[in-house]
Design a protein around this motif. Structure first.
Motif, PDB file in Angstrom:
ATOM      1  N   SER A 148      -9.502  33.702   8.197  1.00  0.00           N
ATOM      2  CA  SER A 148      -9.899  33.715   7.243  1.00  0.00           C
ATOM      3  C   SER A 148     -10.203  35.011   6.427  1.00  0.00           C
ATOM      4  N   LYS A 149     -10.076  36.081   6.961  1.00  0.00           N
ATOM      5  CA  LYS A 149     -10.673  37.440   6.696  1.00  0.00           C
ATOM      6  C   LYS A 149      -8.627  38.368   6.461  1.00  0.00           C
ATOM      7  N   LYS A 150      -7.617  37.438   6.890  1.00  0.00           N
ATOM      8  CA  LYS A 150      -6.232  38.294   6.568  1.00  0.00           C
ATOM      9  C   LYS A 150      -5.681  38.541   5.002  1.00  0.00           C
ATOM     10  N   GLY A 151      -5.572  39.571   4.638  1.00  0.00           N
ATOM     11  CA  GLY A 151      -5.492  39.215   3.233  1.00  0.00           C
ATOM     12  C   GLY A 151      -6.136  40.174   2.263  1.00  0.00           C
ATOM     13  N   LYS A 152      -7.692  40.275   3.235  1.00  0.00           N
ATOM     14  CA  LYS A 152      -9.006  40.767   2.461  1.00  0.00           C
ATOM     15  C   LYS A 152      -9.345  41.785   2.731  1.00  0.00           C
ATOM     16  N   VAL A 153      -9.821  42.667   2.251  1.00  0.00           N
ATOM     17  CA  VAL A 153     -11.292  43.958   2.200  1.00  0.00           C
ATOM     18  C   VAL A 153     -11.639  43.511   3.386  1.00  0.00           C
ATOM     19  N   LEU A 154     -12.213  45.035   3.890  1.00  0.00           N
ATOM     20  CA  LEU A 154     -12.665  44.962   5.673  1.00  0.00           C
ATOM     21  C   LEU A 154     -13.663  45.806   5.998  1.00  0.00           C
ATOM     22  N   LEU A 155     -13.003  46.819   5.444  1.00  0.00           N
ATOM     23  CA  LEU A 155     -13.527  48.105   4.822  1.00  0.00           C
ATOM     24  C   LEU A 155     -13.197  48.865   3.701  1.00  0.00           C
ATOM     25  N   GLN A 156     -14.205  49.133   3.489  1.00  0.00           N
ATOM     26  CA  GLN A 156     -13.599  50.814   2.094  1.00  0.00           C
ATOM     27  C   GLN A 156     -14.679  51.878   2.527  1.00  0.00           C
ATOM     28  N   ALA A 157     -13.453  52.835   1.834  1.00  0.00           N
ATOM     29  CA  ALA A 157     -13.751  54.251   2.420  1.00  0.00           C
ATOM     30  C   ALA A 157     -15.195  54.727   1.905  1.00  0.00           C
ATOM     31  N   VAL A 158     -15.166  54.665   0.670  1.00  0.00           N
ATOM     32  CA  VAL A 158     -16.563  54.251   0.026  1.00  0.00           C
ATOM     33  C   VAL A 158     -17.189  53.746  -0.146  1.00  0.00           C
ATOM     34  N   PRO A 159     -18.822  53.390  -0.511  1.00  0.00           N
ATOM     35  CA  PRO A 159     -20.023  52.387  -0.275  1.00  0.00           C
ATOM     36  C   PRO A 159     -20.235  51.672  -1.269  1.00  0.00           C
ATOM     37  N   ALA A 160     -20.235  51.002  -1.991  1.00  0.00           N
ATOM     38  CA  ALA A 160     -20.705  50.075  -2.777  1.00  0.00           C
ATOM     39  C   ALA A 160     -21.376  51.003  -3.431  1.00  0.00           C
ATOM     40  N   SER A 161     -22.064  50.937  -4.837  1.00  0.00           N
ATOM     41  CA  SER A 161     -22.856  51.132  -5.577  1.00  0.00           C
ATOM     42  C   SER A 161     -22.780  53.292  -5.785  1.00  0.00           C
ATOM     43  N   THR A 162     -21.840  53.404  -4.929  1.00  0.00           N
ATOM     44  CA  THR A 162     -21.427  55.464  -4.954  1.00  0.00           C
ATOM     45  C   THR A 162     -20.595  55.796  -6.013  1.00  0.00           C
ATOM     46  N   ALA A 163     -22.022  56.553  -6.725  1.00  0.00           N
ATOM     47  CA  ALA A 163     -21.241  56.877  -8.267  1.00  0.00           C
ATOM     48  C   ALA A 163     -20.119  58.859  -7.948  1.00  0.00           C
ATOM     49  N   VAL A 164     -19.538  58.263  -8.414  1.00  0.00           N
ATOM     50  CA  VAL A 164     -17.913  59.458  -7.754  1.00  0.00           C
ATOM     51  C   VAL A 164     -17.680  59.729  -9.515  1.00  0.00           C
ATOM     52  N   LYS A 165     -16.531  60.786  -9.054  1.00  0.00           N
ATOM     53  CA  LYS A 165     -15.404  61.500 -10.542  1.00  0.00           C
ATOM     54  C   LYS A 165     -15.010  60.596 -10.679  1.00  0.00           C
ATOM     55  N   PRO A 166     -14.871  60.203 -12.388  1.00  0.00           N
ATOM     56  CA  PRO A 166     -13.390  59.198 -12.480  1.00  0.00           C
ATOM     57  C   PRO A 166     -12.405  59.925 -12.117  1.00  0.00           C
ATOM     58  N   GLY A 167     -11.225  59.222 -11.670  1.00  0.00           N
ATOM     59  CA  GLY A 167     -10.352  58.547 -10.839  1.00  0.00           C
ATOM     60  C   GLY A 167     -10.093  58.566  -9.303  1.00  0.00           C
ATOM     61  N   THR A 168     -11.554  58.614  -8.978  1.00  0.00           N
ATOM     62  CA  THR A 168     -11.595  58.334  -7.793  1.00  0.00           C
ATOM     63  C   THR A 168     -10.808  58.025  -6.336  1.00  0.00           C
ATOM     64  N   LYS A 169     -10.171  57.957  -5.674  1.00  0.00           N
ATOM     65  CA  LYS A 169      -9.093  56.800  -4.918  1.00  0.00           C
ATOM     66  C   LYS A 169     -10.210  56.433  -3.911  1.00  0.00           C
ATOM     67  N   VAL A 170     -10.551  55.013  -3.503  1.00  0.00           N
ATOM     68  CA  VAL A 170     -11.124  55.124  -2.803  1.00  0.00           C
ATOM     69  C   VAL A 170     -10.227  54.464  -1.384  1.00  0.00           C
ATOM     70  N   ALA A 171      -9.996  54.477  -0.426  1.00  0.00           N
ATOM     71  CA  ALA A 171      -9.112  54.232   0.623  1.00  0.00           C
ATOM     72  C   ALA A 171      -9.874  52.549   1.125  1.00  0.00           C
ATOM     73  N   VAL A 172      -8.865  52.051   1.550  1.00  0.00           N
ATOM     74  CA  VAL A 172      -9.524  50.249   2.653  1.00  0.00           C
ATOM     75  C   VAL A 172      -8.220  50.200   3.044  1.00  0.00           C
ATOM     76  N   LYS A 173      -9.394  49.272   4.265  1.00  0.00           N
ATOM     77  CA  LYS A 173      -8.681  48.703   5.174  1.00  0.00           C
ATOM     78  C   LYS A 173      -8.258  46.936   5.225  1.00  0.00           C
ATOM     79  N   ILE A 174      -7.396  46.066   4.798  1.00  0.00           N
ATOM     80  CA  ILE A 174      -7.140  44.995   4.651  1.00  0.00           C
ATOM     81  C   ILE A 174      -6.920  43.947   6.009  1.00  0.00           C
ATOM     82  N   GLY A 175      -7.089  42.902   6.264  1.00  0.00           N
ATOM     83  CA  GLY A 175      -6.652  42.130   7.193  1.00  0.00           C
ATOM     84  C   GLY A 175      -6.016  41.802   7.728  1.00  0.00           C
TER      85      GLY A 175
END
Length: 388
Positions: A360-387
């Motif tokens: 059920s989680k294949k192809g979907k984001v499991l983890l994101q390197a930067v937590p949601a609601s965090t304010a970062v510099k524009p253009g910051t790249k956020v790494a993710v793990k996909i099932g």
């Protein structure tokens, strides 16, 4: 003539009575013998019954029943008197000899310095496709002088269902733990767990997992120490290894993966001082360093606006709106949707890794390197793990 006939008849009758009494006594004796034999068969214990718990001692004797009060002297002597699935414990510190195992068994030296000294042979030879074998707190050694590596294999597994080593030391062999598995069941994984082991001074390899064609094994090392050997860990086709919290140092080569075999780094491992550089096949996502984004810089101070209205001068500060990206929640989104959400927020999609997940989680984001609601510099790249 009549008198003689009567006497003869009386004598014959007496002889017949005597014969009948003798037959009765014989029959009675036979019946008693049968009953006694049956009683003995019921009451007497089996002569070769095997115990589920036996003991060995440096002052024991292999003719003993291997009980706690009458222990055997060697593991080989005790194993024949121990039932499948049983435990053989060492009562004191001594050498208990090389042993061949053909059934489920536990050899336990906890609380003693229980050792197996083997020269020119295997320390422990395991050969049963259905056996679950545990070796706990044992020292398996071969003399290293004058020739060095005088033993063949410390633990040689020809066939097994599972093998577990806890707190075992192995030194002075060609191979510390060897897993050819030529007699194992085809297409069935032989699970090998090596925990808190100390393997050193082995001339070919510390752990050698290279099963025969068609045979398979899964090897897990946790808190293992492999040193001063030619190859610390060798894995070949049909084998796969997971290593955690272990030290594979001061060898000629730390890791060898042949024929597409994989050795996974499961965090907490150290490899230093090996003469030839080597690396794990991959590193678990949980081991990757956490990327902490740089905080967004404070916006520049706005330029003051001066409005002149003689004779009064008034300074009015006009605030400049803050410019930053608020990282959206990506968990559960597919890759394209996650990328769109990041772009809309002013960020960008970073490295995309993959991790095993439920269907059920294949192809979907499991983890994101930067937590949601965090304010970062524009253009910051956020790494993710996909099932996957």
């Amino acid at each position: 003539m009549v008198l003689f006939s009567r006497r003869t008849g009386a004598r014959a009758a007496t002889i017949g009575a005597m014969r009948m009494a003798a037959l009765r006594r014989t029959a009675t004796a036979s019946i008693l013998t049968v009953l006694a034999s049956a009683l003995i068969a019921v009451v007497a214990p089996p002569a070769f019954a095997q115990a589920t718990r036996t003991w060995v001692s440096g002052v024991g004797d292999d003719v003993n029943p291997c009980s706690r009060t009458a222990p055997c002297k060697t593991f080989a002597g005790a194993i024949s008197k121990t039932a499948a699935g049983g435990i053989i414990s060492a009562l004191d510190s001594a050498g208990f000899g090389a042993v061949t195992i053909t059934k489920s068994i536990t050899l336990d030296g906890t609380g003693t310095q229980a050792s197996l000294l083997a020269s020119g042979t295997n320390g422990v030879f395991i050969n049963s496709a259905t056996a679950d074998v545990v070796l706990r707190n044992l020292d398996i050694s071969a003399p290293t002088q004058p020739a060095g590596c005088s033993g063949i294999n410390g633990v040689h597994v020809l066939a097994a269902n599972s093998v577990r080593l806890d707190g075992v030391t192995i030194a002075g062999f060609q191979r510390g733990v060897n897993l050819p598995l030529t007699g194992a069941n085809a297409d069935v994984f032989v699970d090998v767990s090596l925990n808190n082991i100390d393997v050193r001074n082995n001339c070919v390899s510390g752990v050698h997992a290279e099963p025969a064609a068609g045979k398979q094994t899964r090897v897990v090392l946790d808190q293992a120490r492999i040193s001063t050997s030619n190859q610390a860990l060798l894995v070949g086709p049909g084998a796969e290894a997971w290593v955690a919290n272990s030290n594979l140092s001061l060898n000629n080569v730390g890791l060898v993966a042949n024929g597409g075999a994989r050795i996974h780094n499961m965090c907490g491992n150290t490899m230093v001082g090996n003469a030839t550089a080597s690396a794990f096949t991959d590193v678990a996502a949980e081991c990757a360093p956490v990327v902490i984004p740089e905080p967004a810089p404070a916006p520049p101070a706005p330029a003051p606006v001066v409005i002149t209205s003689p004779p009064v001068v008034t300074t009015v500060t006009v605030p400049t709106p803050a410019v930053y990206c608020v990282v959206p929640k990506l968990k559960g989104l597919k890759t394209a949707a996650a990328k769109a959400a990041l772009t809309k927020a002013g960020c960008a999609l970073g490295a995309v890794g993959k991790k095993k997940a439920a269907a059920s989680k294949k192809g979907k984001v499991l983890l994101q390197a930067v937590p949601a609601s965090t304010a970062v510099k524009p253009g910051t790249k956020v790494a993710v793990k996909i099932g996957k």
